[in-house]
Design a protein around this motif. Sequence first.
Motif, PDB file in Angstrom:
ATOM      1  N   LEU A  41      -2.382  96.111 -56.161  1.00  0.00           N
ATOM      2  CA  LEU A  41      -1.197  95.521 -56.790  1.00  0.00           C
ATOM      3  C   LEU A  41      -1.374  94.015 -56.966  1.00  0.00           C
ATOM      4  N   TYR A  42      -1.931  93.359 -55.989  1.00  0.00           N
ATOM      5  CA  TYR A  42      -2.111  91.898 -56.035  1.00  0.00           C
ATOM      6  C   TYR A  42      -2.988  91.502 -57.215  1.00  0.00           C
ATOM      7  N   VAL A  43      -4.131  92.158 -57.342  1.00  0.00           N
ATOM      8  CA  VAL A  43      -5.061  91.837 -58.431  1.00  0.00           C
ATOM      9  C   VAL A  43      -4.467  92.218 -59.783  1.00  0.00           C
ATOM     10  N   ALA A  44      -3.848  93.388 -59.855  1.00  0.00           N
ATOM     11  CA  ALA A  44      -3.297  93.860 -61.127  1.00  0.00           C
ATOM     12  C   ALA A  44      -2.148  92.979 -61.605  1.00  0.00           C
ATOM     13  N   VAL A  45      -1.227  92.632 -60.696  1.00  0.00           N
ATOM     14  CA  VAL A  45      -0.052  91.845 -61.091  1.00  0.00           C
ATOM     15  C   VAL A  45      -0.445  90.424 -61.493  1.00  0.00           C
ATOM     16  N   PHE A  46      -1.161  89.722 -60.637  1.00  0.00           N
ATOM     17  CA  PHE A  46      -1.521  88.340 -60.952  1.00  0.00           C
ATOM     18  C   PHE A  46      -2.510  88.273 -62.113  1.00  0.00           C
ATOM     19  N   GLY A  47      -3.474  89.178 -62.139  1.00  0.00           N
ATOM     20  CA  GLY A  47      -4.434  89.187 -63.236  1.00  0.00           C
ATOM     21  C   GLY A  47      -3.772  89.476 -64.573  1.00  0.00           C
ATOM     22  N   THR A  48      -2.797  90.387 -64.573  1.00  0.00           N
ATOM     23  CA  THR A  48      -2.124  90.740 -65.817  1.00  0.00           C
ATOM     24  C   THR A  48      -1.199  89.623 -66.289  1.00  0.00           C
ATOM     25  N   ILE A  49      -0.441  89.034 -65.375  1.00  0.00           N
ATOM     26  CA  ILE A  49       0.469  87.943 -65.763  1.00  0.00           C
ATOM     27  C   ILE A  49      -0.301  86.773 -66.367  1.00  0.00           C
ATOM     28  N   LEU A  50      -1.361  86.333 -65.689  1.00  0.00           N
ATOM     29  CA  LEU A  50      -2.172  85.236 -66.208  1.00  0.00           C
ATOM     30  C   LEU A  50      -2.875  85.643 -67.499  1.00  0.00           C
ATOM     31  N   GLY A  51      -3.274  86.919 -67.575  1.00  0.00           N
ATOM     32  CA  GLY A  51      -3.899  87.416 -68.800  1.00  0.00           C
ATOM     33  C   GLY A  51      -2.935  87.428 -69.975  1.00  0.00           C
ATOM     34  N   PHE A  52      -1.664  87.768 -69.696  1.00  0.00           N
ATOM     35  CA  PHE A  52      -0.643  87.716 -70.744  1.00  0.00           C
ATOM     36  C   PHE A  52      -0.496  86.295 -71.282  1.00  0.00           C
ATOM     37  N   ILE A 117     -14.458  87.437 -53.601  1.00  0.00           N
ATOM     38  CA  ILE A 117     -14.424  88.708 -54.316  1.00  0.00           C
ATOM     39  C   ILE A 117     -13.063  88.926 -54.973  1.00  0.00           C
ATOM     40  N   THR A 118     -11.985  88.620 -54.249  1.00  0.00           N
ATOM     41  CA  THR A 118     -10.647  88.811 -54.811  1.00  0.00           C
ATOM     42  C   THR A 118     -10.416  87.889 -55.994  1.00  0.00           C
ATOM     43  N   ALA A 119     -10.825  86.624 -55.871  1.00  0.00           N
ATOM     44  CA  ALA A 119     -10.680  85.671 -56.974  1.00  0.00           C
ATOM     45  C   ALA A 119     -11.481  86.123 -58.186  1.00  0.00           C
ATOM     46  N   ALA A 120     -12.674  86.649 -57.944  1.00  0.00           N
ATOM     47  CA  ALA A 120     -13.490  87.144 -59.048  1.00  0.00           C
ATOM     48  C   ALA A 120     -12.828  88.343 -59.727  1.00  0.00           C
ATOM     49  N   GLY A 121     -12.220  89.231 -58.922  1.00  0.00           N
ATOM     50  CA  GLY A 121     -11.525  90.382 -59.488  1.00  0.00           C
ATOM     51  C   GLY A 121     -10.360  89.964 -60.365  1.00  0.00           C
ATOM     52  N   ILE A 122      -9.597  88.966 -59.904  1.00  0.00           N
ATOM     53  CA  ILE A 122      -8.475  88.462 -60.700  1.00  0.00           C
ATOM     54  C   ILE A 122      -8.982  87.802 -61.974  1.00  0.00           C
ATOM     55  N   MET A 189      -7.468 100.296 -63.749  1.00  0.00           N
ATOM     56  CA  MET A 189      -8.816  99.783 -63.966  1.00  0.00           C
ATOM     57  C   MET A 189      -9.306  98.884 -62.835  1.00  0.00           C
ATOM     58  N   THR A 190      -8.418  98.490 -61.923  1.00  0.00           N
ATOM     59  CA  THR A 190      -8.894  97.727 -60.764  1.00  0.00           C
ATOM     60  C   THR A 190      -9.894  98.529 -59.949  1.00  0.00           C
ATOM     61  N   SER A 191      -9.894  99.839 -60.147  1.00  0.00           N
ATOM     62  CA  SER A 191     -10.822 100.697 -59.399  1.00  0.00           C
ATOM     63  C   SER A 191     -12.279 100.357 -59.693  1.00  0.00           C
ATOM     64  N   GLU A 200     -10.191  97.582 -52.838  1.00  0.00           N
ATOM     65  CA  GLU A 200      -8.959  98.130 -53.406  1.00  0.00           C
ATOM     66  C   GLU A 200      -8.867  99.614 -53.073  1.00  0.00           C
ATOM     67  N   LEU A 201      -7.974 100.337 -53.762  1.00  0.00           N
ATOM     68  CA  LEU A 201      -7.719 101.730 -53.413  1.00  0.00           C
ATOM     69  C   LEU A 201      -8.957 102.611 -53.509  1.00  0.00           C
ATOM     70  N   PHE A 202      -9.730 102.451 -54.563  1.00  0.00           N
ATOM     71  CA  PHE A 202     -10.904 103.311 -54.735  1.00  0.00           C
ATOM     72  C   PHE A 202     -11.905 103.099 -53.605  1.00  0.00           C
ATOM     73  N   MET A 203     -12.119 101.837 -53.250  1.00  0.00           N
ATOM     74  CA  MET A 203     -13.042 101.551 -52.158  1.00  0.00           C
ATOM     75  C   MET A 203     -12.514 102.104 -50.837  1.00  0.00           C
ATOM     76  N   SER A 204     -11.188 102.044 -50.639  1.00  0.00           N
ATOM     77  CA  SER A 204     -10.589 102.604 -49.420  1.00  0.00           C
ATOM     78  C   SER A 204     -10.839 104.101 -49.336  1.00  0.00           C
ATOM     79  N   ALA A 205     -10.628 104.801 -50.456  1.00  0.00           N
ATOM     80  CA  ALA A 205     -10.851 106.249 -50.476  1.00  0.00           C
ATOM     81  C   ALA A 205     -12.322 106.587 -50.248  1.00  0.00           C
ATOM     82  N   LYS A 206     -13.198 105.782 -50.815  1.00  0.00           N
ATOM     83  CA  LYS A 206     -14.636 106.004 -50.640  1.00  0.00           C
ATOM     84  C   LYS A 206     -15.035 105.838 -49.182  1.00  0.00           C
TER      85      LYS A 206
END
Length: 260
Positions: A41-52, A117-122, A189-191, A200-206
């Motif tokens: 959620l953190y990466v998706a929300v901040f990345g999307t807002i700044l991307g908008f 890593i988080t900053a790069a993801g955002i 797509m953060t996966s 993120e979630l995908f890595m947690s499940a893995k």
Amino acid sequence: MVNMMGGFAAAAPTPTNSLGWMVFLAKKYADLFWQGTWLTLYVAVFGTILGFLLGYLIGIIQDTRIRKEDGIVKKAFVRVLKWICGVYVEIFRDTPMIVQAMIIYYGLRQANVAIGITAAGILVTVLNTGAYMSETVRAGIKSIDYGQREGALAMGMSPMQAMFTVILPQAFKNILPEMANLFLTNLKMTSVLNVIGLSELFMSAKTVGGNYYKYFESYLIIAVIYFVLCFAFNRIFLLIEKKTALKKDYVLAIEYMDNQ
């Protein structure tokens, strides 16, 4: 296992089906799944807002018209700026996000740029979102009748004033559904950012799946989480669309004047 009384402690029951394993893994690794959900959620929300914001800026630049009365320097500057924006949009729209993540993260690290890593993801999410959003904004601006822009200019507004006070507020209503779709896409797509080590979630499940070799059940858990998140946000965006939609019970100006 021998207990303190000298007897044998009962072993924890082993799940016998996929549903049982899902419940077992969800309880045992609840903290890990919550951490993955929060980071997603953190990466998706901040990345999307700044991307908008980036997409709106680029969309406005691409829609900027070069007028005959503009000076040579301004014409050259606008053309170069539009060319740079066009190249950026084409590159990020025509390459996969997973490849962009690898190039940006490892490229910056190779250039001795300290980035987490988080900053790069955002950053990847921002650049990817901005490229797609810019085309949406440009299409939304073009959907507004050009006469409204001319009317605003005739009233003495500058091109920027006309854009921000007349054109964009109307275009926003047309763009909003695509903004919602883009955010939901980014949420999923953060996966792909697990390739640079983002937990993120995908890595947690893995990680959870590898502990018991129960990948099917582990991925089913995050599938449910993704569904709940997307379903909830989709309903929120639908509510916002209804609130911002034009009223259907308006009275035409001519009818209003006739009734006076």
